[in-house]
Design an enzyme around this catalytic site. Structure first.
Site, mmCIF file in Angstrom:
data_model
loop_
_atom_site.group_PDB
_atom_site.id
_atom_site.type_symbol
_atom_site.label_atom_id
_atom_site.label_comp_id
_atom_site.label_asym_id
_atom_site.label_seq_id
_atom_site.Cartn_x
_atom_site.Cartn_y
_atom_site.Cartn_z
ATOM 1 N N LEU A 333 0.827 -1.212 0.000
ATOM 2 C CA LEU A 333 0.000 0.000 0.000
ATOM 3 C C LEU A 333 0.857 1.255 0.000
ATOM 4 O O LEU A 333 0.424 2.330 -0.391
ATOM 5 C CB LEU A 333 -0.889 0.020 1.251
ATOM 6 C CG LEU A 333 -1.912 -1.096 1.371
ATOM 7 C CD1 LEU A 333 -2.489 -1.163 2.774
ATOM 8 C CD2 LEU A 333 -3.027 -0.890 0.360
ATOM 9 N N GLY A 334 2.066 1.136 0.515
ATOM 10 C CA GLY A 334 2.951 2.297 0.585
ATOM 11 C C GLY A 334 4.244 1.894 1.253
ATOM 12 O O GLY A 334 4.440 0.726 1.612
ATOM 13 N N GLY A 336 7.866 3.505 3.715
ATOM 14 C CA GLY A 336 8.527 4.571 4.468
ATOM 15 C C GLY A 336 9.935 4.107 4.793
ATOM 16 O O GLY A 336 10.352 3.040 4.312
ATOM 17 N N ASN A 337 10.663 4.868 5.626
ATOM 18 C CA ASN A 337 12.054 4.453 5.878
ATOM 19 C C ASN A 337 12.147 3.210 6.771
ATOM 20 O O ASN A 337 13.160 2.540 6.829
ATOM 21 C CB ASN A 337 12.892 5.610 6.441
ATOM 22 C CG ASN A 337 12.292 6.148 7.715
ATOM 23 O OD1 ASN A 337 11.173 5.767 8.073
ATOM 24 N ND2 ASN A 337 13.011 7.001 8.416
ATOM 25 N N PHE A 338 11.045 2.850 7.432
ATOM 26 C CA PHE A 338 11.013 1.655 8.290
ATOM 27 C C PHE A 338 10.840 0.385 7.464
ATOM 28 O O PHE A 338 11.171 -0.697 7.883
ATOM 29 C CB PHE A 338 9.830 1.771 9.262
ATOM 30 C CG PHE A 338 8.563 2.002 8.512
ATOM 31 C CD1 PHE A 338 7.834 0.912 8.042
ATOM 32 C CD2 PHE A 338 8.126 3.279 8.211
ATOM 33 C CE1 PHE A 338 6.700 1.118 7.283
ATOM 34 C CE2 PHE A 338 6.990 3.476 7.453
ATOM 35 C CZ PHE A 338 6.277 2.396 6.988
ATOM 36 N N GLY A 339 10.227 0.494 6.299
ATOM 37 C CA GLY A 339 9.891 -0.679 5.485
ATOM 38 C C GLY A 339 8.683 -0.396 4.630
ATOM 39 O O GLY A 339 8.560 0.691 4.073
ATOM 40 N N VAL A 341 4.210 -0.965 3.815
ATOM 41 C CA VAL A 341 2.882 -1.216 4.380
ATOM 42 C C VAL A 341 2.153 -2.159 3.432
ATOM 43 O O VAL A 341 2.043 -1.879 2.232
ATOM 44 C CB VAL A 341 2.095 0.106 4.573
ATOM 45 C CG1 VAL A 341 0.698 -0.168 5.091
ATOM 46 C CG2 VAL A 341 2.830 1.038 5.516
ATOM 47 N N LYS A 358 2.126 -2.578 8.749
ATOM 48 C CA LYS A 358 3.410 -1.902 8.615
ATOM 49 C C LYS A 358 4.489 -2.937 8.934
ATOM 50 O O LYS A 358 4.542 -3.447 10.064
ATOM 51 C CB LYS A 358 3.470 -0.753 9.626
ATOM 52 C CG LYS A 358 4.188 0.463 9.119
ATOM 53 C CD LYS A 358 4.096 1.584 10.142
ATOM 54 C CE LYS A 358 3.901 2.903 9.439
ATOM 55 N NZ LYS A 358 4.059 4.047 10.291
ATOM 56 N N ASP A 450 2.843 15.448 13.658
ATOM 57 C CA ASP A 450 3.130 15.230 12.234
ATOM 58 C C ASP A 450 1.836 15.295 11.429
ATOM 59 O O ASP A 450 1.626 14.511 10.506
ATOM 60 C CB ASP A 450 3.825 13.870 12.048
ATOM 61 C CG ASP A 450 4.558 13.787 10.713
ATOM 62 O OD1 ASP A 450 4.579 14.805 9.985
ATOM 63 O OD2 ASP A 450 5.090 12.710 10.402
HETATM 64 P P1 AMP Z 1 3.297 5.822 6.990
HETATM 65 O O1 AMP Z 1 4.758 5.581 7.105
HETATM 66 O O2 AMP Z 1 2.554 5.448 8.223
HETATM 67 O O3 AMP Z 1 3.001 7.224 6.550
HETATM 68 O O4 AMP Z 1 2.761 4.847 5.825
HETATM 69 C C1 AMP Z 1 3.240 4.927 4.483
HETATM 70 C C2 AMP Z 1 2.096 4.727 3.488
HETATM 71 O O5 AMP Z 1 1.484 3.451 3.696
HETATM 72 C C3 AMP Z 1 0.979 5.725 3.599
HETATM 73 O O6 AMP Z 1 1.240 6.896 2.894
HETATM 74 C C4 AMP Z 1 -0.193 4.953 2.997
HETATM 75 O O7 AMP Z 1 -0.150 4.991 1.588
HETATM 76 C C5 AMP Z 1 0.095 3.528 3.440
HETATM 77 N N1 AMP Z 1 -0.638 3.273 4.688
HETATM 78 C C6 AMP Z 1 -0.200 3.472 5.947
HETATM 79 N N2 AMP Z 1 -1.139 3.148 6.855
HETATM 80 C C7 AMP Z 1 -2.220 2.728 6.143
HETATM 81 C C8 AMP Z 1 -3.528 2.266 6.490
HETATM 82 N N3 AMP Z 1 -3.919 2.159 7.757
HETATM 83 N N4 AMP Z 1 -4.392 1.934 5.495
HETATM 84 C C9 AMP Z 1 -3.999 2.039 4.201
HETATM 85 N N5 AMP Z 1 -2.797 2.468 3.817
HETATM 86 C C10 AMP Z 1 -1.896 2.802 4.758
#
Ligand code: AMP
Length: 596
Positions: A333-334, A336-339, A341, A358, A450
């Site tokens: 789904l997306g 970040g620097n942690f890994g 989603v 995540k 944030d």
């Molecule tokens: P984050 O590091 O939490 O900002 O997550 C990175 C990306 O993962 C986000 O920009 C979303 O595209 C996706 N994502 C994170 N949490 C969710 C969630 N609960 N439902 C759907 N997509 C998510």
């Protein structure tokens, strides 16, 4: 909720034309003497009654689809007060300018309409029963959905009235009218077999008369050749005052024996307004607005209530989840620097829920692991419909944080890709929801740190949730802010001056970020201070500079944005005020007459 005109001293509420005439007569019948009253025919409309040359003129004021008010053929105004002010300067087609308000006599309050007295009760019962909500969640549903529900309820309120007999045949209607006393004007309303049509049955001179009520294409009800009304109960109320096309005024209601004394059934939509609500949004959360149908509300989504609302599941709730209950999809789904989603499904006792997982890419990196665990511990304390809830943590092939799914993705991306399909009203609706979620955090002494459009995720086009609590903190009971020990990798463009200058983080600092989030939303996902680097933005703010007004941003929203960017945090509004302003504006733009 009170009528927007309630506080005007010359507003009389739901009085008839004759009563208006009487008040103006008592007021002396001087030229330009005027009063305002509710229109008994159109939902949200008014009537301006004015004296000129010892005659009384009545001008209906319609609430138009864009939420403005106008006398037929006249200019539009944002409210009834502004309209009256305008006509006190310029007659512009009226018989004369408005000179003197006919003030309500001492002790006389605006008269509530038939619907006003049952509206609050119906709203509450509808929200409670439709979504099976209680407590705080019910209160939130009422706050965030009142405008839509009021429209829905107004168009179905007749179902609650004693005179409404649902779909009975003409013969049965006559049997009911003739049973007991048979005074002139005894009446009932019933649904006809032909979809969307009704009939008014009444007695006069011991004879039963039946009038067909039709619904035209614009959603107005009328007896053929009679006046048109937005709702059936308005038609009945009007005919109680004036025999407009029927044999006599309506007098005594013939009560439906099966109508409960304390009606609590949720109303159902009349056939032609009924719609099948498709909850299956497209994967990107966008569902085109179906014309004239009830649109998707946040409560229609399963993630409105906590996944742990079932007490059985709550009993088993633990921070760590069992791996065998978790199905992980390959779909990302997306990241970040942690890994990354990933999409998945979590099996609970009675239900399976869609989740976002995540996944920590490098479990050996201690700091990342600690960060993810802190985020999990923080999220565990939160439970609000406008905040992404955490289901739990799973330690298996990787450390994983399991959350509710918000399949529409981040707000900024959604808006920039759907720019032409999303209305400004829709943006206000989503921002109001964000403000409800932030108000919840403020009330519980949490700071987000944030808040940005990228961290607002959409469940669907009409439902937003705040996410990403990686930087969030609880504020100690005796503190009003959190002080960061060191400055880190911060989203400077979203930060208030005191965060940068003193590392001080409070809900007021989140309010500043909310202002920037508003700006991002009203620019449909543009990047704030695009051409500037972080330090340049800091200098720009210190020198009094602020983001410019987005071209499509309404005045009220721009004003609020600027308030969010008040330099001194003590002078800045908190989320209690911000949410209330967002709500008032949202109600204002969404309280439009019910139309089909
Ligand atoms: P984050 O590091 O939490 O900002 O997550 C990175 C990306 O993962 C986000 O920009 C979303 O595209 C996706 N994502 C994170 N949490 C969710 C969630 N609960 N439902 C759907 N997509 C998510």
């Amino acid at each position: 909720m009170r009528d927007v005109a309630f506080n005007l001293p010359f507003f009389y509420g739901s009085i008839s034309r004759c009563e208006a005439d009487e008040y103006l007569r008592m007021g002396g019948m001087t030229d330009g003497l005027f009063l305002l009253r509710l229109c008994l025919r159109s939902l949200g409309g008014y009537v301006l009654s004015v004296v000129h040359d010892l005659k009384i003129y009545h001008y209906p004021i319609e609430r138009q689809l864009n939420g403005t008010y106008a006398i037929a053929g006249g200019k539009s105004h944002c409210g009834p007060e502004e309209l009256c002010e305008y006509y006190s300067r310029d007659a512009d087609g009226l018989s004369c300018v408005l000179r003197k308000p006919c003030i309500r006599p001492a002790g006389v309050e605006p008269k509530p309409g038939a619907f006003d007295t049952i509206r609050e009760h119906m709203l509450r019962e509808y929200a409670r029963q439709t979504w099976n909500l209680e407590g705080d969640t019910l209160e939130q549903a009422i706050i965030s959905q009142a405008p839509q529900l009021q429209k829905l309820i107004a168009t179905t309120a007749h179902e609650k009235m004693a005179w409404y007999h649902a779909s009975i045949a003409r013969e049965e209607a006559e049997r009911r009218l003739y049973s007991g006393a048979q005074p002139d004007g005894k009446y009932l309303l019933r649904q006809r077999k032909e979809a969307g049509t009704y009939a008014l049955s009444m007695l006069y001179g011991k004879t039963a008369y039946h009038y067909r009520i039709e619904l035209d294409k614009s959603g107005k009800f009328s007896i053929p050749d009679g006046s048109k009304f937005d709702t059936l109960w308005q038609l009945v109320e009007y005919l109680k005052l004036k025999s407009d096309g029927v044999i006599s005024v309506l007098r005594e209601a013939c009560n439906n024996p099966s109508q409960p004394a304390d009606p609590v059934r949720p109303p159902t939509l009349p056939p032609n307004r009924q719609s099948v609500i498709s909850l299956a949004c497209n994967p990107d959360g966008y569902t085109p607005e179906p014309m004239g149908e009830r649109r998707i509300l946040p409560m229609d989504a399963s993630s409105y209530v906590s996944p742990y609302s079932d007490p059985e599941d709550l009993k088993d709730k633990k921070l760590y989840l069992k791996r065998e209950c978790l199905l992980i999809d390959e779909v990302e789904l997306g990241s970040g620097n942690f890994g990354c989603v990933k999409k998945g499904v979590y099996k609970m006792r009675k239900q399976q829920i869609d989740v976002a997982i995540k996944v920590l890419k490098n479990d050996n990196e201690k700091s990342l692991k600690e960060e993810l665990m802190k985020e999990a511990e923080f999220m565990q304390k939160l439970d609000n419909p406008y905040i992404v809830r955490m289901i739990g943590v799973c330690q298996a092939e990787h450390l994983m944080l399991v959350m509710e799914m918000a399949s529409g993705g981040p707000l900024n991306k959604f808006l920039s890709s759907k720019k032409d399909q999303i209305s400004v009203d829709n943006v206000v609706e989503l921002l109001h929801q964000v403000s409800i979620g932030m108000r919840y955090l403020e009330e519980n002494n949490f700071v987000h740190r944030d808040l940005a459009a990228r961290n607002v995720l959409l469940v669907n086009q009409h439902y937003a949730k705040i996410s990403d609590f990686g930087l969030s903190k609880a504020i100690g009971a005796d503190d009003s802010y959190y002080k960061a020990r060191t400055a880190g990798k911060w989203p400077v463009k979203w930060y208030a001056p005191e965060c940068i200058n003193f590392r001080k983080f409070s809900s007021k600092a989140d309010v500043w970020s909310f202002g920037v989030t508003m700006w991002e939303a009203f620019t449909f996902g543009q990047k704030p201070y695009k051409k500037m680097k972080g330090p340049e933005v800091v200098t720009f703010i210190e020198q009094g500079g602020r983001l410019e007004r987005p071209p499509e941003c309404p005045d009220e929203m721009h004003e609020l944005m600027q308030e969010c960017w008040t330099y001194k945090c003590d002078d800045r509004p908190g989320f209690e005020q911000v949410e209330s302003k967002m709500r008032n504006y949202y109600y204002q733009i969404t309280q439009k007459p019910a139309t089909v």
